[in-house]
Design an enzyme around this catalytic site. Structure first.
Site, PDB file in Angstrom:
ATOM      1  N   ARG A 166       0.807  -1.220   0.000  1.00 50.60           N
ATOM      2  CA  ARG A 166       0.000   0.000   0.000  1.00 50.60           C
ATOM      3  C   ARG A 166       0.843   1.275   0.000  1.00 50.60           C
ATOM      4  O   ARG A 166       0.424   2.309   0.508  1.00 50.60           O
ATOM      5  CB  ARG A 166      -0.953   0.002   1.215  1.00 50.60           C
ATOM      6  N   SER A 215     -11.194   0.647   2.968  1.00 48.48           N
ATOM      7  CA  SER A 215     -10.549   0.212   4.209  1.00 48.48           C
ATOM      8  C   SER A 215      -9.808   1.378   4.850  1.00 48.48           C
ATOM      9  O   SER A 215      -9.049   2.085   4.183  1.00 48.48           O
ATOM     10  CB  SER A 215      -9.565  -0.933   3.924  1.00 48.48           C
ATOM     11  N   GLU A 285      -4.675   3.458   6.126  1.00 49.18           N
ATOM     12  CA  GLU A 285      -4.518   3.280   4.685  1.00 49.18           C
ATOM     13  C   GLU A 285      -5.004   4.526   3.958  1.00 49.18           C
ATOM     14  O   GLU A 285      -4.544   4.835   2.860  1.00 49.18           O
ATOM     15  CB  GLU A 285      -5.294   2.040   4.237  1.00 49.18           C
TER      16      GLU A 285
END
Length: 293
Positions: A166, A215, A285
């Site tokens: 990520r 998320s 995130e």
């Protein structure tokens, strides 16, 4: 100040209209380029120290209530060219991830179905190495075109970037304009079915009918953020108009009255509780940008 532009320039644009959480203050400038060339021209005319925020569908992003003191470049609804030659897919950064997955599937290419589960643009997927269902974006990338503040376009190779879970480090002061993917030959019907199944699973397990941003936290190694949050009975935890989703604990939803400050405070509270109770430091995130009101 600006000359020969073909895109759409707005001043004092409310960013809550452009984020999936439906929160966010005002951007001083908001530009939607008509093409990669127009984007390059616009960037070349911006002041050298101008803060820039790139905005696709506004998922994975929290813009604070004080807004963004600079220029927002929006690729939503533009920069959507896709070309498919044999096993190679070339796409500009404004292409919706779901559309990219479906176009590849119709051409009998496999390997990108997971993109259908990502509620954002291809540019966002490149910028954060987006992934789902044990697959990630960057293993598919064979070539990238970037643009810098001077409007210079560069063709770069995957090894020019530091890619991790990520997170992607981009050389210098550059941003993604387009990229090429290498996919595998397969069966169009099977790939279309896989995409349909992934979307059904997403709609069943995630609060897709409510304002949210995907998320909230990265998954810690060997575990899932949603499992940790749920295990401590934190589903439904609320600050103002923001609450932990009852459907999926790694999602925060806006009941329609939330401020960005509510969401940010809830993110911080979850981090605090998980670290205290489980000894795990959750890393967001979502990107948090802008000024506090």
């Amino acid at each position: 100040m600006f000359h020969d532009l073909q895109g759409e320039l707005r001043l004092n644009e409310v960013l809550a209209k452009h984020t999936s959480w439906r929160v966010g203050g005002i951007a001083q400038r908001f530009y939607r380029p008509s093409s990669v060339e127009d984007l390059a021209l616009f960037l070349s005319q911006l002041p050298a120290e101008e803060p820039i925020l790139w905005l696709g569908l506004g998922s994975n992003l929290l813009v604070r209530d004080g807004g963004f003191a600079g220029t927002v470049i929006s690729t939503a609804g533009t920069l959507q060219s896709v070309e498919i030659n044999d096993q190679e897919v070339s796409a500009e950064v404004g292409v919706y991830c779901g559309k990219l997955a479906k176009l590849a599937a119709r051409s009998g290419l496999t390997g990108s179905a997971f993109l259908a589960g990502i509620p954002g643009t291809f540019g966002g997927a490149l910028a954060m190495n987006a992934g789902a269902h044990q697959s990630e974006t960057w293993p598919l990338v064979t070539e990238v075109t970037t643009v810098d503040r001077q409007g210079v376009l560069r063709v770069r190779q995957p090894e020019d970037f530091k890619v991790s879970y990520r997170h992607v480090e981009i050389p210098g002061d550059e941003w993604f304009a387009s990229a090429k993917l290498k996919l595998e030959l397969g069966n169009a019907i099977d790939e279309a079915k896989q995409i349909k199944d992934l979307l059904k699973r997403r709609n069943t397990s995630q609060p897709t009918s409510q304002p949210c941003a995907g998320s909230v936290f990265r998954n810690p190694e060997g575990d899932f953020s949603g499992r940790l949050i749920e295990s401590l009975g934190l589903k439904g935890l609320r600050i103002g108009g923001a609450s932990v989703s009852e459907k999926h604990a790694n999602f925060i939803v806006n009941d329609g009255s939330a401020l960005a400050s509510d969401i940010e405070a809830l993110i911080m509270l979850l981090q605090q509780k998980i670290e205290q109770e489980a000894g795990v430091k959750l890393i967001p995130e979502v990107h948090i940008v802008g000024e506090v009101a």
